[in-house]
Design a protein around this motif. Sequence first.
Motif, short mmCIF file in Angstrom:
data_model
loop_
_atom_site.label_atom_id
_atom_site.label_comp_id
_atom_site.label_asym_id
_atom_site.label_seq_id
_atom_site.Cartn_x
_atom_site.Cartn_y
_atom_site.Cartn_z
N ILE A 188 0.83 -1.21 0.00
CA ILE A 188 0.00 0.00 0.00
C ILE A 188 0.86 1.26 0.00
O ILE A 188 0.62 2.21 -0.77
N LEU A 189 1.88 1.30 0.86
CA LEU A 189 2.73 2.50 0.94
C LEU A 189 3.43 2.75 -0.39
O LEU A 189 3.44 3.88 -0.90
N PHE A 190 4.01 1.71 -0.98
CA PHE A 190 4.73 1.90 -2.23
C PHE A 190 3.78 2.31 -3.36
O PHE A 190 4.15 3.09 -4.24
N TYR A 191 2.57 1.76 -3.35
CA TYR A 191 1.57 2.16 -4.36
C TYR A 191 1.33 3.66 -4.28
O TYR A 191 1.28 4.35 -5.31
N VAL A 192 1.17 4.17 -3.07
CA VAL A 192 0.91 5.60 -2.89
C VAL A 192 2.12 6.43 -3.30
O VAL A 192 2.02 7.38 -4.09
N VAL A 193 3.28 6.11 -2.74
CA VAL A 193 4.46 6.96 -2.95
C VAL A 193 4.88 6.95 -4.41
O VAL A 193 5.28 7.99 -4.96
N ASP A 194 4.78 5.79 -5.08
CA ASP A 194 5.17 5.73 -6.49
C ASP A 194 4.30 6.62 -7.37
O ASP A 194 4.70 6.97 -8.48
N ARG A 195 3.13 7.00 -6.89
CA ARG A 195 2.22 7.82 -7.68
C ARG A 195 2.11 9.26 -7.18
O ARG A 195 1.28 10.02 -7.68
N LEU A 196 2.91 9.63 -6.20
CA LEU A 196 2.93 11.02 -5.75
C LEU A 196 3.74 11.85 -6.74
O LEU A 196 4.95 11.63 -6.89
N PRO A 197 3.14 12.80 -7.43
CA PRO A 197 3.91 13.62 -8.39
C PRO A 197 5.01 14.41 -7.66
O PRO A 197 4.83 14.87 -6.53
N GLN A 198 6.14 14.53 -8.31
CA GLN A 198 7.26 15.31 -7.76
C GLN A 198 7.54 14.90 -6.31
O GLN A 198 7.71 15.74 -5.42
N PHE A 199 7.60 13.59 -6.06
CA PHE A 199 7.82 13.11 -4.69
C PHE A 199 9.13 13.67 -4.14
O PHE A 199 10.19 13.48 -4.73
N SER A 200 9.05 14.34 -3.00
CA SER A 200 10.22 15.06 -2.47
C SER A 200 10.64 14.62 -1.08
O SER A 200 11.64 15.12 -0.56
N GLY A 201 9.91 13.70 -0.44
CA GLY A 201 10.38 13.20 0.85
C GLY A 201 9.28 12.63 1.71
O GLY A 201 8.10 13.01 1.59
N GLY A 202 9.66 11.70 2.56
CA GLY A 202 8.73 11.10 3.51
C GLY A 202 9.44 10.72 4.78
O GLY A 202 10.66 10.51 4.80
N ALA A 203 8.68 10.63 5.87
CA ALA A 203 9.24 10.23 7.16
C ALA A 203 8.38 9.12 7.72
O ALA A 203 7.14 9.19 7.67
N LEU A 204 9.03 8.07 8.27
CA LEU A 204 8.33 6.91 8.79
C LEU A 204 8.75 6.62 10.21
O LEU A 204 9.92 6.78 10.59
N ASP A 205 7.79 6.17 11.00
CA ASP A 205 8.03 5.71 12.37
C ASP A 205 8.87 4.43 12.29
O ASP A 205 8.42 3.41 11.80
N ALA A 206 10.10 4.51 12.79
CA ALA A 206 11.03 3.38 12.68
C ALA A 206 11.22 2.64 14.00
O ALA A 206 12.18 1.89 14.16
N ARG A 207 10.31 2.84 14.93
CA ARG A 207 10.41 2.11 16.20
C ARG A 207 9.84 0.70 16.04
O ARG A 207 8.90 0.48 15.28
N GLY A 208 10.37 -0.24 16.80
CA GLY A 208 9.80 -1.58 16.87
C GLY A 208 9.56 -2.18 15.51
O GLY A 208 10.44 -2.18 14.63
N ASN A 209 8.34 -2.72 15.29
CA ASN A 209 8.02 -3.36 14.02
C ASN A 209 8.04 -2.41 12.84
O ASN A 209 8.16 -2.84 11.69
N GLY A 210 7.92 -1.13 13.10
CA GLY A 210 7.94 -0.16 12.01
C GLY A 210 9.29 -0.04 11.34
O GLY A 210 9.40 0.49 10.23
N SER A 211 10.34 -0.54 11.98
CA SER A 211 11.69 -0.40 11.42
C SER A 211 11.82 -1.10 10.08
O SER A 211 12.54 -0.64 9.19
N ALA A 212 11.13 -2.26 9.91
CA ALA A 212 11.25 -3.00 8.65
C ALA A 212 10.67 -2.21 7.49
O ALA A 212 11.29 -2.12 6.41
N LEU A 213 9.48 -1.63 7.67
CA LEU A 213 8.87 -0.86 6.60
C LEU A 213 9.68 0.40 6.32
O LEU A 213 9.89 0.78 5.15
N ALA A 214 10.16 1.06 7.36
CA ALA A 214 10.97 2.27 7.16
C ALA A 214 12.24 1.94 6.39
O ALA A 214 12.66 2.69 5.50
N GLU A 215 12.86 0.83 6.73
CA GLU A 215 14.09 0.43 6.04
C GLU A 215 13.81 0.08 4.58
O GLU A 215 14.58 0.44 3.68
N SER A 216 12.70 -0.62 4.31
CA SER A 216 12.34 -0.96 2.94
C SER A 216 12.11 0.30 2.11
O SER A 216 12.54 0.39 0.95
N ALA A 217 11.43 1.28 2.70
CA ALA A 217 11.20 2.54 1.99
C ALA A 217 12.51 3.26 1.71
O ALA A 217 12.72 3.82 0.62
#
Length: 492
Positions: free
Chosen positions: A348-377
Motif C-alpha cells: 500500500i505504501l509503495f503504491y501511494v508513494v510511487d504515484r505522488l507527483p514530484q515526490f520530495s520526501g517522507g518520514a516513517l516511524d522506525a520504532r519496533g516493528n515499524g523499522s522493517a517498513l521504514a528500512e524498505s522505503a
Amino acid sequence: MGTDLFIPYQRGWIADRARVKLWEKSRRIGASYSEAAASVLEAAKSPDAGGQSSFYLSYNKEMTQQFVKDSALWAKKFNAVAGEMEEFILRDEDKDITVYRIRFASGFDILGLPSEPRSLRSKQGRVIIDEAGFVDDLPELMKAAMALLMWGGSVRVMSTHNGEDNPFNELIQDVRAGRKKYSLHRTTLDDALSDGLYKTICRTTGQIWTREKEEAWRAGLIADYGDGADEELFCIPSKSSGAYLTRPLIESCMEPGVPVLRWTPPAKDFVDWPLEQAEKATREWLDEHVGPLLAALPQERKHYFGQDFGRTGDLSIVWPATEEVNLDLTTPFVLELFNCPHRTQEQILFYVVDRLPQFSGGALDARGNGSALAESARQKYGPSYIAEVMISEGWYREIMPKLKARFEDRTMTAPKDEGILSDLRSLRVVRGVARVPETRSKDAQGTKRHGDAAVGLAMLLYAIETMDNEEPWECVTESYSATGGGINFAGF
C-alpha cells in the motif's frame, strides 16, 4: 582564549555568532558568567576588528551588578585594558537610570542597564537580556533590542522558565515552530553535568570529584527545589497540562470532502492468504479507492508523506500532502490501516508513494516493528528521500510546535473526520513537551486509537522540514508482478 576556561556548553554559546540567539537553561550553570567573557572579548577589540559595546539588562539590580563585576574579572584574565566598574546616574525625562559601566581602551563599554525598553534608546552594539522570563515586558524589550541589529548589533536572550504562558516560553516555541529564525540553545542540569559542571565546581572549590559525590549533589539540588525542580533545573515550564490543540483550532483547518480511506482485512485469515492472492485483492482495492485520488494530484507540485506504524494494537496512518505555491499544505486524503500485515503495508505504501507527483520526501516511524517498513522505503527511494524516525521526547519537542503553528496560521488542510479530530485532540503537554499520551481511546466505530493520525501528520511535517531535494523522485515506467514481491517500478 584557552578552551579549558569554559565548559563545552559555554564554549558552544560563545562560539555561536548568530545575530539573535536564545538560551533555555537550568539555574546556576554559568550562563551569565560565560556571556560576560564574550562581552569582554567583543569590547576589547578595536573598531577595525569589529569590536562592540555590550548592554546587559536583567530584572534586578544585584544581577546587573554581578554581571559587570564578572566582566571586570574577565577583563583582568584576558589582560584587556579596562577601567574599574563605575556606577552613575543617567538623567532621563521619565525617570533617572542607574548604570554600571566598564570602559575599555578600545573605546567600547560594557554597561548594565535596567530592563526597560527606554534603556536602549540611541544605543548601538550587543544586547544581553538575562533571565528574560522574569523581566516586566519582554516583547517590548525585544522590540527595542532588535533595532540595534540594523547597524551590525546582536541580541542574546537567556533564561530559566517562568511558566508555560510566559513570553519567554512563547518566544522559544516560536523558534521551534520556525516562526522566528533565531539560534536556540538548551541546557538542562543533566546536560550541564554531562559536560562536566560538577567536575568544574570541584576543581574551583578544591574538592576531589567522584561519581557518588556528583549524584548526591544532584539529588540535593532536586530536593532543595522541590516541586519547582522541573522548571528551575530541567527547562520544563510549569502549569504544563491539558490539551495541546483546541477543537476550534483544529476544525478551522478541516475541509469537508477530504476522504479518510480505511483498509481492514477482507477476511479473518487474510494474513495466511497466498502472497499472489493477497496482493491481487489489495491491488484491486487500491485501484478502486486510492488510484483515482492520486491521479488527480497536481503534477507540477511537490508531494510529501508521513507514516505512523501500527500492526494490531494501533492503526497505521499514511498522510500525504501537496505543497502549494505559497507553501501551504493540502491534504488529498489520509489512509488508515487496521490489522494490516507487514507485506500489505509495504504494498500500500509503495503504491501511494510511487504515484505522488514530484515526490520530495517522507518520514516513517522506525520504532519496533515499524523499522522493517521504514528500512524498505529507504532502500527503495534512497536516504535522501526517506527519514527513519525514532520518536523521542526531543523529537516531540522540536516538531510539535511546528504542527501547532500550521493550525494557528491555517497553512494546511486536514480531513473533517471524527477520528482525525480525536487523535489531534489527544495530544497532551507532559513535562513541557506536547506528545501522544500513553492511554488509548475508541472512535465511533469502536476502533482503538492512540493519537495515530497526529503522529502521521507530525511525520509529514518532519519530512518537509528535513528533506531538501532539488530533483524530486519520479517513477516513469511501471510493471506489476503478483508473485515477485509486490509492485515493482523501474526507472526514476
